[in-house]
Scaffold this motif. Structure first.
Motif, PDB file in Angstrom:
ATOM      1  N   MET A  99       0.827  -1.203   0.000  1.00  0.00           N
ATOM      2  CA  MET A  99       0.000   0.000   0.000  1.00  0.00           C
ATOM      3  C   MET A  99       0.858   1.249   0.000  1.00  0.00           C
ATOM      4  SD  MET A  99      -2.674   1.893   0.080  1.00  0.00           S
ATOM      5  CE  MET A  99      -3.976   0.679   0.116  1.00  0.00           C
ATOM      6  N   ALA A 100       1.945   1.281   0.820  1.00  0.00           N
ATOM      7  CA  ALA A 100       2.754   2.486   0.940  1.00  0.00           C
ATOM      8  C   ALA A 100       3.323   2.910  -0.406  1.00  0.00           C
ATOM      9  CB  ALA A 100       3.873   2.257   1.947  1.00  0.00           C
ATOM     10  N   SER A 101       3.770   1.926  -1.216  1.00  0.00           N
ATOM     11  CA  SER A 101       4.375   2.249  -2.501  1.00  0.00           C
ATOM     12  C   SER A 101       3.370   2.864  -3.457  1.00  0.00           C
ATOM     13  CB  SER A 101       4.981   0.987  -3.122  1.00  0.00           C
ATOM     14  OG  SER A 101       3.977   0.016  -3.337  1.00  0.00           O
ATOM     15  N   ALA A 102       2.067   2.653  -3.215  1.00  0.00           N
ATOM     16  CA  ALA A 102       1.035   3.192  -4.096  1.00  0.00           C
ATOM     17  C   ALA A 102       0.624   4.604  -3.711  1.00  0.00           C
ATOM     18  CB  ALA A 102      -0.187   2.280  -4.074  1.00  0.00           C
ATOM     19  N   LEU A 103       1.221   5.173  -2.667  1.00  0.00           N
ATOM     20  CA  LEU A 103       0.840   6.491  -2.175  1.00  0.00           C
ATOM     21  C   LEU A 103       1.910   7.534  -2.468  1.00  0.00           C
ATOM     22  CD1 LEU A 103      -0.636   5.394   1.274  1.00  0.00           C
ATOM     23  CD2 LEU A 103      -1.896   6.031  -0.789  1.00  0.00           C
ATOM     24  N   GLY A 104       2.652   7.335  -3.534  1.00  0.00           N
ATOM     25  CA  GLY A 104       3.788   8.186  -3.796  1.00  0.00           C
ATOM     26  C   GLY A 104       3.530   9.354  -4.722  1.00  0.00           C
ATOM     27  N   ILE A 122       0.636  12.828  -5.827  1.00  0.00           N
ATOM     28  CA  ILE A 122      -0.391  13.716  -5.287  1.00  0.00           C
ATOM     29  C   ILE A 122      -1.799  13.203  -5.560  1.00  0.00           C
ATOM     30  CG2 ILE A 122      -0.423  15.176  -7.351  1.00  0.00           C
ATOM     31  CD1 ILE A 122      -0.820  16.282  -3.656  1.00  0.00           C
ATOM     32  N   ALA A 123      -1.995  12.527  -6.693  1.00  0.00           N
ATOM     33  CA  ALA A 123      -3.326  12.004  -7.007  1.00  0.00           C
ATOM     34  C   ALA A 123      -3.765  10.981  -5.966  1.00  0.00           C
ATOM     35  CB  ALA A 123      -3.324  11.382  -8.404  1.00  0.00           C
ATOM     36  N   ALA A 124      -2.844  10.117  -5.545  1.00  0.00           N
ATOM     37  CA  ALA A 124      -3.166   9.109  -4.529  1.00  0.00           C
ATOM     38  C   ALA A 124      -3.438   9.776  -3.179  1.00  0.00           C
ATOM     39  CB  ALA A 124      -2.023   8.112  -4.406  1.00  0.00           C
ATOM     40  N   LEU A 125      -2.654  10.790  -2.816  1.00  0.00           N
ATOM     41  CA  LEU A 125      -2.845  11.465  -1.530  1.00  0.00           C
ATOM     42  C   LEU A 125      -4.205  12.152  -1.456  1.00  0.00           C
ATOM     43  CD1 LEU A 125       0.650  13.060  -0.799  1.00  0.00           C
ATOM     44  CD2 LEU A 125      -0.334  10.983   0.161  1.00  0.00           C
ATOM     45  N   SER A 171      -8.565   7.402   5.936  1.00  0.00           N
ATOM     46  CA  SER A 171      -8.424   6.145   5.206  1.00  0.00           C
ATOM     47  C   SER A 171      -8.119   6.417   3.735  1.00  0.00           C
ATOM     48  CB  SER A 171      -9.706   5.309   5.309  1.00  0.00           C
ATOM     49  OG  SER A 171     -10.801   6.013   4.742  1.00  0.00           O
ATOM     50  N   PHE A 172      -7.522   5.415   3.099  1.00  0.00           N
ATOM     51  CA  PHE A 172      -7.300   5.411   1.665  1.00  0.00           C
ATOM     52  C   PHE A 172      -8.091   4.250   1.062  1.00  0.00           C
ATOM     53  CE2 PHE A 172      -3.394   7.692   2.921  1.00  0.00           C
ATOM     54  CZ  PHE A 172      -3.443   8.759   2.019  1.00  0.00           C
ATOM     55  N   PRO A 173      -8.614   4.422  -0.137  1.00  0.00           N
ATOM     56  CA  PRO A 173      -9.367   3.330  -0.760  1.00  0.00           C
ATOM     57  C   PRO A 173      -8.475   2.134  -1.054  1.00  0.00           C
ATOM     58  CG  PRO A 173      -8.999   5.127  -2.321  1.00  0.00           C
ATOM     59  CD  PRO A 173      -8.560   5.625  -0.978  1.00  0.00           C
ATOM     60  N   ALA A 174      -9.057   0.950  -0.934  1.00  0.00           N
ATOM     61  CA  ALA A 174      -8.351  -0.292  -1.236  1.00  0.00           C
ATOM     62  C   ALA A 174      -9.288  -1.193  -2.022  1.00  0.00           C
ATOM     63  CB  ALA A 174      -7.892  -0.981   0.044  1.00  0.00           C
ATOM     64  N   GLU A 175      -8.748  -2.268  -2.572  1.00  0.00           N
ATOM     65  CA  GLU A 175      -9.551  -3.169  -3.396  1.00  0.00           C
ATOM     66  C   GLU A 175     -10.712  -3.768  -2.618  1.00  0.00           C
ATOM     67  OE1 GLU A 175      -7.051  -6.100  -5.096  1.00  0.00           O
ATOM     68  OE2 GLU A 175      -5.935  -4.686  -6.361  1.00  0.00           O
ATOM     69  N   ASP A 176     -10.507  -3.991  -1.306  1.00  0.00           N
ATOM     70  CA  ASP A 176     -11.551  -4.604  -0.491  1.00  0.00           C
ATOM     71  C   ASP A 176     -12.309  -3.575   0.352  1.00  0.00           C
ATOM     72  OD1 ASP A 176      -9.423  -3.979   1.093  1.00  0.00           O
ATOM     73  OD2 ASP A 176      -9.426  -5.852   2.230  1.00  0.00           O
ATOM     74  N   GLY A 177     -12.237  -2.316  -0.026  1.00  0.00           N
ATOM     75  CA  GLY A 177     -12.948  -1.283   0.709  1.00  0.00           C
ATOM     76  C   GLY A 177     -12.060  -0.091   0.981  1.00  0.00           C
ATOM     77  N   ASP A 233       7.880  22.321   1.100  1.00  0.00           N
ATOM     78  CA  ASP A 233       7.252  23.060   2.195  1.00  0.00           C
ATOM     79  C   ASP A 233       6.889  22.168   3.378  1.00  0.00           C
ATOM     80  OD1 ASP A 233       7.289  25.593   0.893  1.00  0.00           O
ATOM     81  OD2 ASP A 233       5.618  24.937  -0.342  1.00  0.00           O
ATOM     82  N   VAL A 234       6.523  20.914   3.091  1.00  0.00           N
ATOM     83  CA  VAL A 234       6.144  20.002   4.175  1.00  0.00           C
ATOM     84  C   VAL A 234       6.738  18.620   3.909  1.00  0.00           C
ATOM     85  CG1 VAL A 234       3.970  21.186   4.694  1.00  0.00           C
ATOM     86  CG2 VAL A 234       3.977  19.301   3.038  1.00  0.00           C
ATOM     87  N   LYS A 235       6.858  17.862   5.006  1.00  0.00           N
ATOM     88  CA  LYS A 235       7.255  16.456   4.930  1.00  0.00           C
ATOM     89  C   LYS A 235       6.053  15.638   5.393  1.00  0.00           C
ATOM     90  CE  LYS A 235      10.826  13.179   6.487  1.00  0.00           C
ATOM     91  NZ  LYS A 235       9.998  12.255   7.271  1.00  0.00           N
ATOM     92  N   ILE A 236       5.703  14.592   4.645  1.00  0.00           N
ATOM     93  CA  ILE A 236       4.518  13.798   4.928  1.00  0.00           C
ATOM     94  C   ILE A 236       4.914  12.351   5.199  1.00  0.00           C
ATOM     95  CG2 ILE A 236       2.284  13.016   4.040  1.00  0.00           C
ATOM     96  CD1 ILE A 236       2.334  15.447   2.161  1.00  0.00           C
ATOM     97  N   ASN A 237       4.522  11.835   6.350  1.00  0.00           N
ATOM     98  CA  ASN A 237       4.737  10.427   6.700  1.00  0.00           C
ATOM     99  C   ASN A 237       3.379   9.730   6.752  1.00  0.00           C
ATOM    100  OD1 ASN A 237       7.418  11.058   6.983  1.00  0.00           O
ATOM    101  ND2 ASN A 237       7.417  11.033   9.216  1.00  0.00           N
ATOM    102  N   ILE A 238       3.291   8.553   6.155  1.00  0.00           N
ATOM    103  CA  ILE A 238       2.025   7.821   6.093  1.00  0.00           C
ATOM    104  C   ILE A 238       2.201   6.423   6.680  1.00  0.00           C
ATOM    105  CG2 ILE A 238       0.239   6.889   4.551  1.00  0.00           C
ATOM    106  CD1 ILE A 238       1.013   9.065   2.543  1.00  0.00           C
TER     107      ILE A 238
END
Length: 313
Positions: free
Chosen positions: A1-6, A8-11, A34-40, A93-98
């Motif tokens: 999942m983390a690799s798929a959030l890289g 701006i569209a995913a964020l 939450s972020f969308p996933a295949e199972d919800g 401007d910002v650092k984002i950790n997920i």
């Protein structure tokens, strides 16, 4: 999942639920959603913090980095302005950790907490804390094992030997020297916290101290004395590790008295420990701050009358 959030569209697919915590001093906010996933959907924690300003190029701050200003007030020699930074690929401007998917344990960790100073005797460790640590599933530290085995972040490793690995911590932006943050993680799964340390671990601890100094001197030109090295108790995860930060780094709650133990002091106490016997740390009553979201908070708070004894005169 983390690799798929890289990107701006995913964020922008993040569905906000609530604010877990915020800190005006460190300009940090932690969001739950939450972020969308295949199972919800997958529960997610997003931590956003202001990135450091480019102190290595201070002339650019007013020449080009600040795009616009608005006057707040002016009084004699004092002027207050609001400012907006210009977009820059070189200066985020910002650092984002997920964290995604985030568990209930993660949510409790990042939720604003009230703290209590507790005293943990060796007896309370054996009765309350050690069973809690023993019950930790291996999945909770899979990311650590991936680093130790070279499956993750291998390109970031600064030093590796049989006893530990040294690499930048995820809290560092890898650019701002004054915010330098490294971590040394012990390879042995049997070494989980300060309580497990013995004289036999002195070579590893001395090596961590020596190699950290060498690496920062060779890579970033930092002199001896430029590092603050410490161990947390309670730690955030139970694979023994040492935090290594620039001495000028400020604003980290984990550096306060009641959680941080200087590596130099840890080494000195182990040198005073007896040969071939439990170390001083196995016999000490450890005193530290514990947040009310920590799973150990309730049982250790209830056990404090056993420690405190009669009231002081």
């Amino acid at each position: 999942m983390a690799s798929a959030l890289g990107d701006i569209a995913a964020l922008r697919l993040f569905a906000f639920d609530r604010v877990l915590s915020h800190d005006a001093a460190t300009q940090t906010i932690v969001l739950l959603g939450s972020f969308p996933a295949e199972d919800g959907s997958n529960t997610a924690i997003v931590r956003i913090e202001r990135a450091a300003l480019p102190v290595d190029e201070p002339t650019t701050l007013l020449e080009s980095a600040v795009a616009d200003v608005r006057l707040i007030e002016s009084n004699d020699i004092y002027t207050w302005l609001l400012g907006w930074l210009a977009p820059s690929a070189a200066r985020p401007d910002v650092k984002i950790n997920i964290i995604c998917p985030a568990t209930d344990v993660h949510i409790r960790k990042y939720t604003a907490q009230k703290y209590l100073i507790v005293h943990e005797t060796p007896a309370l460790y054996e009765r309350i804390v050690k069973p809690y640590i023993d019950a930790f599933p291996a999945s909770r530290t899979k990311w650590v094992q991936d680093i130790l085995d070279g499956r993750s972040e291998a390109d970031k490793v600064l030093h590796r030997d049989a006893a530990y690995v040294l690499l930048p911590d995820m809290k560092w932006d890898l650019v701002t020297l004054g915010a330098l943050y490294l971590v040394a993680i012990a390879a042995s799964p049997a070494l989980r916290s300060l309580r497990d340390l013995a004289r036999a671990h002195l070579p590893m601890l001395r090596s961590i101290r020596r190699e950290a100094r060498r690496v920062v001197a060779e890579r970033w030109g930092l002199e001896r004395g430029a590092l603050r090295m410490f161990v947390h108790y309670q730690p955030s995860y139970y694979q023994f590790h040492v935090h290594i930060v620039h001495v000028e780094y400020q604003g980290l709650l984990g550096m306060t008295v009641g959680q941080a133990h200087l590596l130099d002091d840890v080494i000195s106490l182990l040198e005073l420990s007896p040969e071939d016997a439990p170390s001083i740390f196995a016999h000490m009553t450890l005193t530290y701050g514990l947040g009310d979201q920590h799973p150990l908070y309730t049982p250790l708070r209830a056990a404090q009358p056993e420690v405190d004894g009669p009231a002081d005169d």
